[in-house]
Design a protein around this motif. Structure first.
Motif, PDB file in Angstrom:
ATOM      1  N   ARG A   1      -2.951  -5.405  -1.164  1.00 18.47           N
ATOM      2  CA  ARG A   1      -3.103  -6.067   0.137  1.00 18.47           C
ATOM      3  C   ARG A   1      -2.460  -7.455   0.130  1.00 18.47           C
ATOM      4  O   ARG A   1      -1.725  -7.823   1.043  1.00 18.47           O
ATOM      5  N   ARG A   2      -2.688  -8.161  -0.949  1.00 18.19           N
ATOM      6  CA  ARG A   2      -2.151  -9.514  -1.018  1.00 18.19           C
ATOM      7  C   ARG A   2      -0.628  -9.496  -1.096  1.00 18.19           C
ATOM      8  O   ARG A   2       0.050 -10.334  -0.508  1.00 18.19           O
ATOM      9  N   ILE A   3      -0.107  -8.500  -1.810  1.00 22.65           N
ATOM     10  CA  ILE A   3       1.352  -8.412  -1.876  1.00 22.65           C
ATOM     11  C   ILE A   3       1.923  -8.056  -0.509  1.00 22.65           C
ATOM     12  O   ILE A   3       2.921  -8.624  -0.063  1.00 22.65           O
ATOM     13  N   LEU A   4       1.218  -7.136   0.167  1.00 21.92           N
ATOM     14  CA  LEU A   4       1.688  -6.737   1.491  1.00 21.92           C
ATOM     15  C   LEU A   4       1.765  -7.935   2.431  1.00 21.92           C
ATOM     16  O   LEU A   4       2.716  -8.102   3.186  1.00 21.92           O
ATOM     17  N   LEU A   5       0.749  -8.752   2.391  1.00 21.33           N
ATOM     18  CA  LEU A   5       0.688  -9.885   3.318  1.00 21.33           C
ATOM     19  C   LEU A   5       1.663 -10.986   2.933  1.00 21.33           C
ATOM     20  O   LEU A   5       2.283 -11.592   3.797  1.00 21.33           O
ATOM     21  N   GLY A   6       1.779 -11.216   1.663  1.00 20.65           N
ATOM     22  CA  GLY A   6       2.456 -12.442   1.272  1.00 20.65           C
ATOM     23  C   GLY A   6       3.755 -12.302   0.528  1.00 20.65           C
ATOM     24  O   GLY A   6       4.494 -13.273   0.403  1.00 20.65           O
ATOM     25  N   GLU A   7       4.061 -11.133   0.009  1.00 23.40           N
ATOM     26  CA  GLU A   7       5.202 -11.115  -0.909  1.00 23.40           C
ATOM     27  C   GLU A   7       6.288 -10.111  -0.575  1.00 23.40           C
ATOM     28  O   GLU A   7       7.224  -9.947  -1.342  1.00 23.40           O
ATOM     29  N   ILE A   8       6.142  -9.396   0.538  1.00 24.57           N
ATOM     30  CA  ILE A   8       7.220  -8.487   0.915  1.00 24.57           C
ATOM     31  C   ILE A   8       8.241  -9.277   1.702  1.00 24.57           C
ATOM     32  O   ILE A   8       7.921  -9.877   2.719  1.00 24.57           O
TER      33      ILE A   8
ATOM     34  N   LEU B   1       7.694  -0.728  -0.883  1.00 26.06           N
ATOM     35  CA  LEU B   1       8.183  -2.007  -1.399  1.00 26.06           C
ATOM     36  C   LEU B   1       7.066  -2.768  -2.109  1.00 26.06           C
ATOM     37  O   LEU B   1       7.283  -3.371  -3.165  1.00 26.06           O
ATOM     38  N   ALA B   2       5.879  -2.663  -1.524  1.00 31.97           N
ATOM     39  CA  ALA B   2       4.756  -3.393  -2.101  1.00 31.97           C
ATOM     40  C   ALA B   2       4.430  -2.839  -3.468  1.00 31.97           C
ATOM     41  O   ALA B   2       4.156  -3.584  -4.420  1.00 31.97           O
ATOM     42  N   ILE B   3       4.479  -1.521  -3.571  1.00 35.21           N
ATOM     43  CA  ILE B   3       4.143  -0.936  -4.871  1.00 35.21           C
ATOM     44  C   ILE B   3       5.220  -1.291  -5.899  1.00 35.21           C
ATOM     45  O   ILE B   3       4.924  -1.643  -7.039  1.00 35.21           O
ATOM     46  N   GLN B   4       6.474  -1.256  -5.431  1.00 32.44           N
ATOM     47  CA  GLN B   4       7.554  -1.687  -6.329  1.00 32.44           C
ATOM     48  C   GLN B   4       7.332  -3.106  -6.808  1.00 32.44           C
ATOM     49  O   GLN B   4       7.470  -3.422  -7.990  1.00 32.44           O
ATOM     50  N   GLN B   5       6.994  -3.950  -5.845  1.00 35.24           N
ATOM     51  CA  GLN B   5       6.783  -5.367  -6.154  1.00 35.24           C
ATOM     52  C   GLN B   5       5.659  -5.528  -7.164  1.00 35.24           C
ATOM     53  O   GLN B   5       5.750  -6.308  -8.112  1.00 35.24           O
ATOM     54  N   MET B   6       4.620  -4.692  -6.971  1.00 33.78           N
ATOM     55  CA  MET B   6       3.482  -4.764  -7.869  1.00 33.78           C
ATOM     56  C   MET B   6       3.905  -4.329  -9.262  1.00 33.78           C
ATOM     57  O   MET B   6       3.533  -4.939 -10.269  1.00 33.78           O
ATOM     58  N   MET B   7       4.726  -3.284  -9.297  1.00 34.05           N
ATOM     59  CA  MET B   7       5.179  -2.810 -10.597  1.00 34.05           C
ATOM     60  C   MET B   7       6.014  -3.874 -11.282  1.00 34.05           C
ATOM     61  O   MET B   7       5.896  -4.108 -12.477  1.00 34.05           O
ATOM     62  N   LYS B   8       6.854  -4.515 -10.485  1.00 32.39           N
ATOM     63  CA  LYS B   8       7.688  -5.561 -11.045  1.00 32.39           C
ATOM     64  C   LYS B   8       6.809  -6.651 -11.674  1.00 32.39           C
ATOM     65  O   LYS B   8       7.063  -7.116 -12.781  1.00 32.39           O
ATOM     66  N   LYS B   9       5.773  -6.983 -10.959  1.00 29.76           N
ATOM     67  CA  LYS B   9       4.885  -8.036 -11.456  1.00 29.76           C
ATOM     68  C   LYS B   9       4.177  -7.594 -12.725  1.00 29.76           C
ATOM     69  O   LYS B   9       4.020  -8.360 -13.676  1.00 29.76           O
ATOM     70  N   LEU B  10       3.774  -6.314 -12.689  1.00 30.22           N
ATOM     71  CA  LEU B  10       3.076  -5.818 -13.866  1.00 30.22           C
ATOM     72  C   LEU B  10       4.012  -5.755 -15.061  1.00 30.22           C
ATOM     73  O   LEU B  10       3.603  -6.006 -16.192  1.00 30.22           O
ATOM     74  N   ASP B  11       5.281  -5.419 -14.749  1.00 31.61           N
ATOM     75  CA  ASP B  11       6.267  -5.402 -15.834  1.00 31.61           C
ATOM     76  C   ASP B  11       6.358  -6.770 -16.477  1.00 31.61           C
ATOM     77  O   ASP B  11       6.362  -6.897 -17.699  1.00 31.61           O
ATOM     78  N   LEU B  12       6.433  -7.761 -15.620  1.00 31.86           N
ATOM     79  CA  LEU B  12       6.491  -9.132 -16.129  1.00 31.86           C
ATOM     80  C   LEU B  12       5.272  -9.422 -16.978  1.00 31.86           C
ATOM     81  O   LEU B  12       5.352 -10.005 -18.060  1.00 31.86           O
TER      82      LEU B  12
END
Ligand code: SF4
Ligand SMILES: [Zn+2]
Lengths: 1132, 313
Positions: B37-44, B275-286
């Motif tokens: 939810r937070r990624i959806l709101l703030g990071e896409i 996109l949000a899930i991708q972004q989350m994965m990217k973050k988790l990768d980091l």
């Protein structure tokens, strides 16, 4: 335009219209003729006639359209005035009078009055002239500023008021506190207040003023001066019904005895006695006989509202009886602070009084001029018209100046005092901060300047008598509390004197015996007064019934009893009052509409009348006997107070605060922004209509001037940033426009001021050489950042120190003006005007540069709901971190639940719920106070829901919780918060107090030259005082280094030399530098000790040096024991 | 703390359009859902107007006000991946890889007052245009011009994220709710008279309970329990009417979630979620990289008997 809103300005506009029309004519007719007697005994009489006031026009010639409009005056900083002229009539002996047309001057004209150019303009025409579409006027334009005359309370006209006042007993020996005060007012609104005093020897003195000097006459003597009356007659008249009362009898005896002591026994001798005594005070012409003087005194100063001496005598008898009742304790004092005995001094009436007095004084001045002229040039003939003309031209003419002076300073210049309670503080500036503030100026009523310094709080008290006339909520907190009140929204001020000619006949039909026919007055007859004149007597027990009949006629037969006539009845059943019927038709009284139940129509009642009426407020109060019923329970509220939603659910001080804050809100101040040049105006860029609004919002079309935004408010203690009334705003809401606003600042540059010449006023007007220009005389550009005309381009951003304009001075030298002030802004408009409206070809000499400064919310800015709940923005919080509801809504702002328990603003909670339901259903919600469950207690109200149930059901229908709370999830963790959160929609206002205007920063900066301490004042770059209390708390925290930093290092630390031996800071001097030693530092020595051995450097506050210096001037020596730190350690 | 037993997420899409997607997430921890939810709101990231150059503005509205309104117009950002963030772009100031220029120029030629709409913005890149939908073909009303007034401006859209400014957020709503567990006690229901049953059924503002017209049985229809918002009205009703235990409302264990995402129109809802899930994965990768790194260092430093604690971390 909303009719009701225009009515709010009526007290001002209508009274000025009265002045322009019947008022000035009546006043000029009432001015006494003045005369001069020439050397050959020819008598020259002169007076005024035919006053004329014209619509404002431009004074010069050569204009196609010479009408002058208020906008031009605002722009050119001139006054909106119209020509005032009159005929000066001069008569020689009894010949046909000669009329000289005299132009008296330019009189300020009230905007939208009948002599205003905008009179009868429709909305479109108004907009065309750069005015508000809904302009209602009521103010004057003086030197470009909008000024109005504040309504001030005066005592009710022509009413004999029983007062007990401590000051009365200080008037002389034997004077008591008891008195009957009466403010007698003529038809032209000129007033003379008189007082009948009770003395503790049983006598009574009548006091009146001549040129602000107080005079006393024995009442019995005065009665004998008025009519030819025997002692027996006075005795009988005063003692009606009280023949057995020993107190009354002895008092009357004393009064009669006293009247004998002057040795006058006929009316003629009494008049002559009085006339002779007052000769010097009144300045009668020498050929008047003493008796004539006496007659004139009675006419000019005694009970001036009455025309015949007989009426005056009857009135005196009534006053004396009332006084004796009061003194004997059988009559209650009448509360002089109660609105029952008040009316207002209207702007038109005040101006009328001033103009009348000034015109009278002019005649006197004219007389003196002629007299002087005749003595200077004995050869000239007084009958020669050329002589009068010359003299008339020579006579100074300040009539219109006085009015303009009144408006610009608020001060009245008067010779006679005009029977005013105060001579200053009459005018205020109509600020257009927002519409509520603007409108409040016109509805405010001040109790009087005198009371502001009074120690007692008596006058400030809210009295039940003020219900419906003066708003109980809308008064400032702080020093003017209770003195500066506001009229209730529906309260009207009577503007014209109604016709009462038919009333006496009607009364006779109802059983009154007319006073004119010398009726036999018995113990049970009570007087009937019309405008302070006794018209007859009625049997006491019929008073109530007759009053009711008259009130019925007021509704059904308005041509007999005018709707604006007040019928006050003091029935004999009411204890401790003086039974009578008091009918009043004079202007300036308060009146308000109520429903007259016998016919169902609306009728107006007055404040004195109201006290003895039974008025049903709610339907449940209605009984079979009820005659009057309120139109609405909100009729007691002022405009501003009636806009507070659900104010009946709030703790009352909160409503009071909202009345203050509503007037400090940013909103849409005016729609004519491009045509106005207010120094500072505040504008909200995204205002909204409130979802929850009171009926008044519609009635007064307040949606034309919105003052806030509907915000989703969660009441929750969420981040800690919401402590102590701080509020958190959702950063995304802010980014989408929540609370965005800007201010407009107008910078003025006047070539006239720059050139050091004040040429306003036509006489000394000379063309200026200076002009706005960016090219100097040798053809070079003066300031490259400006346009060719020397002015900035519209749209440029101007910072501190950037050029505002360039011009060539009187001497042709180029000058540039720079922007001062820390804040920059965008140039929104540049207006070039000339202040010489008289000269069509005058070059512009005044430039106004309007800057727009963005003021989006920053931390520390102030917001408030409409319930006196103010708070400052403490942080902009990320939307992702905000709590969210089931449906995904995040609040726009968060406030702390602690804001509620102590303040008890339940209205705000209901607004929150109602707003939420309104938003969900797409409807506006009615929040008029007292409206819900108004029928409670009647059959109609039985199955009505309570407000909470009503709103709760609406919420439930929209799928919300009944109580307005919602489960919320933490934005940080996503977990459900353990409590239901109260969440709804509240209308939020942004207040004008902003951090950008208030922050103060200083490390070093300007200092006071005497003490070397930092100066104060934000504008000057000064510091904030760290006072005793602050010092104490720092000490208590043990942070002495901080204290030293504040009070020493950042303040007035200085280096000084002292002698350790004698402990003096002043005796050290620098040794004269001998030529031999060229070293850098000077050697110093102590003059007292004669050696420099013990001199050392110390760091002390500069004020200490100053103190020691001052003390030594008084021969006091301050010894300081000092040693170095190392030494001190050794000593220990 | 992520519960290993619950770490087997199952996603089921309930409905999906360009504007709105609703799906359930089962057997997943709330921290995961909330991160989404937070990624959806703030990071896409999406495109929004970031710079406005006003050439001429004779309308009644001030320049910054118009600029602010322009910024809030959603721009189609389906190809957002192809754009660079301005700060990451190789160019010196602006280029086609990071910016899109738009132009607006309108004048009220006639006496008629005209409206200027977002559709009047002409983009230089057909991939990034103001969002339109069939119902309002002209888009969002920006300002009105009366006779003779004129507006002309150049605007530059850039790529950004909602955390920096709300205008970059492609979602108008991104929210999840817990699956409720509403249980009725049949025994008590059987005990209740019809009018009481009716009162109970209507006590719920979200119509979770349904019943036959005669109020004999009370049921919760298949998906109706999802409507429940945990307001506890029904429980309170039961308590007030001395029917304790009639109904229990709590979160279903293990947690299931219903997720709703509404798009502003700039990116289709389903794609935003992707996109949000991708972004989350990217973050988790980091995150994994970081933890791996730390882990590696720990093994290197392990020999020092725990003294690494102060020095290297
Ligand atoms: S908790 Fe509220 S929404 Fe859920 S079932 Fe009970 S009453 Fe309905
Ligand atoms: Zn680039």
């Amino acid at each position: 335009m909303s009719q009701s809103r225009e009515r709010l300005f009526a007290p001002h506009v209508d009274s000025f219209n009265y002045f322009l029309g019947p008022g000035i004519r009546a006043a000029v007719n009432n001015i006494q003729k003045d005369f001069v007697v020439g050397p050959n005994d020819e008598r020259l009489t002169f007076w005024w006639e035919d006053p004329m006031i014209m619509k404002p026009t431009k004074s010069g010639s050569g204009y196609k359209d010479n009408r002058l409009f208020p906008k031009t005056c605002r722009e050119s900083k001139t006054s909106y005035t119209g020509a005032f002229s009159a005929q000066l009539c001069v008569q020689i002996n009894d010949n046909e009078p000669t009329k000289l047309h005299r132009r008296i001057g330019n009189l300020p004209i009230m905007v939208k009055s009948s002599r205003c150019q905008l009179h009868n303009f429709n909305a479109k025409q108004l907009v065309l002239r750069g005015e508000e579409e809904t302009e209602a006027g009521g103010y004057f334009v003086i030197n470009g500023l909008e000024k109005l005359i504040r309504l001030v309370i005066a005592y009710r006209k022509n009413y004999p008021m029983a007062v007990v006042r401590g000051a009365y007993s200080k008037r002389g020996t034997r004077y008591t506190n008891f008195g009957i005060q009466m403010r007698c007012v003529r038809d032209d609104q000129s007033a003379r207040t008189v007082i009948l005093h009770y003395l503790n020897d049983g006598t009574s003195m009548f006091s009146f003023n001549i040129r602000r000097q107080q005079f006393f006459v024995s009442v019995g003597f005065l009665m004998k001066a008025l009519v030819d009356v025997s002692d027996k007659q006075i005795h009988d008249d005063v003692l009606v019904g009280e023949e057995e009362n020993t107190f009354f009898v002895s008092c009357v005896e004393q009064i009669l005895l006293q009247s004998h002591s002057f040795g006058c026994f006929t009316r003629a001798s009494v008049l002559a006695y009085i006339g002779q005594r007052f000769r010097t005070a009144c300045r009668w012409p020498p050929w008047y006989t003493d008796q004539q003087c006496g007659e004139d005194l009675l006419k000019e100063f005694i009970l001036v509202h009455l025309n015949t001496n007989k009426e005056k005598y009857q009135m005196l008898v009534l006053m004396l009886r009332k006084l004796l009742y009061l003194a004997s304790g059988r009559l209650n004092r009448e509360m002089e602070d109660s609105p029952e005995y008040h009316e207002v001094l209207l702007p038109g009436h005040l101006i009328l009084n001033i103009v009348k007095e000034q015109m009278t004084l002019w005649l006197a001045q004219f007389r003196k001029t002629i007299e002087k002229h005749l003595s200077d040039y004995p050869s000239e003939n007084v009958t020669d018209p050329a002589v009068w003309k010359k003299c008339a031209d020579k006579t100074p003419n300040p009539i219109c100046k006085r009015v303009e002076y009144l408006l610009s300073t608020g001060n009245v210049v008067t010779d006679s005092g005009l029977d005013l309670q105060q001579i200053s503080g009459f005018s205020i500036q109509a600020e257009r901060l927002n519409f509520l503030r603007f409108i409040s100026h016109f509805r405010s009523v001040h109790r009087g300047h005198f009371f502001t310094e009074m120690k007692t709080t008596e006058v400030r008290k809210l009295l039940p008598q003020s219900w419906g006339f003066v708003c109980p909520v809308h008064t400032p907190d702080g020093s003017p509390c209770g003195l500066l009140n506001h009229l209730a929204a529906r309260c009207e001020i009577v503007q014209a004197k109604a016709d009462t000619d038919l009333i006496p006949r009607t009364l006779v039909g109802l059983g009154m015996s007319p006073a004119a026919e010398d009726p036999h007055i018995t113990a049970d007859s009570a007087p009937v007064l019309i405008d302070g004149r006794i018209v007859g007597f009625l049997p006491k027990e019929k008073l109530g019934e007759v009053a009711h009949q008259l009130r019925y006629l007021r509704v059904s037969q308005p041509h007999i009893v005018d709707p604006t006539v007040e019928i006050a009845c003091f029935p004999h059943t009411q204890h401790f009052s003086y039974p009578m019927i008091f009918i009043q038709s004079t202007p300036a009284r308060y009146m308000r509409p109520v429903r007259f139940r016998p016919t169902g129509a609306e009728t107006f009642i007055g404040s004195l009348e109201q006290s003895s009426l039974d008025i049903a407020c709610l339907p449940a109060d209605v009984t079979d006997q009820t005659v009057f019923e309120e139109l609405s329970p909100t009729s007691m509220l002022s405009v501003v107070a009636s806009l507070t939603p659900f104010s009946d659910y709030n703790q009352s001080p909160r409503n009071l605060y909202q009345c203050q804050m509503g007037k400090q809100t940013m909103g849409i101040p005016t729609h004519a922004l491009p045509y106005r040049h207010d120094g500072k105006s505040y504008r909200m860029t995204h205002p909204q209509k409130p979802v929850v609004r009171c009926q008044a919002q519609e009635t007064y079309s307040m949606n034309d001037y919105p003052t806030g935004t509907n915000a989703c408010v969660a009441v929750i203690s969420y981040t800690g940033f919401d402590m102590e009334d701080a509020m958190i705003i959702n950063k995304s809401a802010y980014e989408r426009g929540f609370g965005h606003a800007c201010i407009y600042m107008t910078k003025e540059i006047s070539l006239e001021e720059e050139s050091g010449r004040k040429t306003r006023g036509k006489a000394e007007y000379r063309r200026l050489n200076s002009q706005f220009c960016n090219i100097d005389l040798s053809g070079n550009v003066i300031e490259p950042r400006l346009d060719i005309d020397g002015l900035p381009k519209v749209g440029t951003y101007i910072n501190e120190g950037d050029p505002l304009c360039a011009f060539l001075g009187e001497d042709g030298k180029p000058h540039v003006k720079f922007h001062k002030g820390q804040e920059g802004g965008t140039v929104e408009a540049v207006t070039l005007v000339t202040t010489h409206t008289a000269d069509p070809s005058a070059k512009p000499d005044l430039v106004r540069i309007r800057l727009r400064v963005n003021r989006n919310p920053v931390i520390g800015d102030k917001f408030s709901s409409r319930h006196g709940q103010k708070g400052v923005l403490s942080v902009l919080w990320q939307q992702t971190d905000m709590p969210f509801t089931e449906s995904g809504i995040t609040p726009d702002c968060i406030i702390n639940p602690h804001a509620f328990p102590s303040r008890m603003t339940i209205g705000m909670m209901i607004e929150s719920m109602a707003g939420k339901a309104g938003g969900a259903h797409g409807i506006f919600q009615d929040s008029t106070p007292f409206e819900f469950n108004r029928n409670k207690g009647t059959p109609m109200g039985e199955d009505e829901k309570t407000l909470i149930d009503y709103v709760g059901e609406q919420l439930a229908k929209a799928g919300f919780n009944y109580q307005g709370s919602e489960p919320m999830y933490s934005g940080v963790s996503g977990e459900l918060l353990r409590a239901d959160i109260f969440f709804g929609s509240v209308y939020y206002q942004r207040l004008r107090h902003m951090v950008s205007d208030k922050y103060q920063v200083r490390t070093t900066g300007p200092i006071n030259p005497l003490t070397h301490q930092p100066i104060k004042g934000r504008k000057l770059g000064g510091g904030i005082r760290l006072g005793e209390m602050e010092r104490d708390s720092l000490l208590a925290h043990g942070v002495s280094f901080l204290l030293q930093d504040r009070l020493m290092h950042c303040s007035d630390e200085t280096e000084a030399y002292m002698c350790q031996k004698c402990g003096s800071l002043v005796s050290v001097i620098a040794n004269p530098r001998s030529s031999a030693e060229q070293t850098s530092s000077l050697s110093r020595s102590c003059r007292a000790c004669g050696t420099g051995e013990f001199v050392g450097k110390v760091r002390v506050p500069y004020v200490l040096l100053y103190l020691i210096n001052e003390l030594s001037c008084m021969n006091l020596k301050l010894i300081i024991k000092a040693s170095s730190y190392a030494q001190a350690l050794e000593d220990d | 703390m992520i519960n290993p037993q619950k770490n087997d997420p199952k996603i089921r899409i309930l409905s999906c359009t360009d504007e709105k997607i609703v799906f359930t997430l089962r057997e997943v921890d709330v921290s995961v859902v909330n991160s989404l939810r937070r990624i959806l709101l703030g990071e896409i990231p999406s495109m929004a107007i970031e710079m406005v150059e006003i050439i001429n503005n004779t309308s009644v509205l001030p320049d910054p006000f118009i600029a602010h309104r322009l910024g809030l117009i959603p721009l189609t950002s389906n190809y957002i991946q192809d754009f660079n963030f301005p700060q990451d772009c190789n160019c010196t100031s602006t280029c086609d890889n990071c910016c899109v220029d738009l132009q607006l120029s309108r004048k009220a030629e006639t006496e008629q007052e005209i409206g200027v709409y977002s559709a009047d913005l002409i983009s230089t890149n057909p991939r990034v245009t103001p969002v339109r939908d069939p119902e309002t073909p002209r888009g969002i009303l920006l300002l009105k011009l009366s006779a003779g007034q004129q507006i002309s401006l150049k605007a530059t859209a850039k790529k950004g994220i909602g955390r920096h400014h709300a205008k970059f957020s492609p979602v108008s709503c991104a929210v999840f709710s817990y699956e409720p567990d509403v249980r009725l006690s049949q025994a008590i229901i059987d005990d209740m008279p019809a009018n009481e049953k009716e009162a109970f059924v209507t006590s719920c503002p979200k119509q979770v309970f349904s019943s036959d017209p005669m109020f004999s049985v009370i049921k919760i229809h298949d998906q109706d329990h999802w409507n429940c918002m945990f307001c506890q009205e029904c429980v309170n009703w039961a308590e007030e009417n001395h029917r304790e235990g009639l109904v229990i409302v709590k979160h279903r264990e293990p947690n299931n979630f219903k997720f709703t995402v509404e798009s502003t129109g700039s990116i289709p809802a389903a794609m935003i979620v992707k996109l949000a899930i991708q972004q989350m994965m990217k973050k988790l990768d980091l995150c994994r990289q970081a933890t791996d790194n730390i882990g590696n260092q720990l093994t290197v430093l392990g020999s020092l008997d725990g003294e690494y604690l102060e020095s290297d971390l």
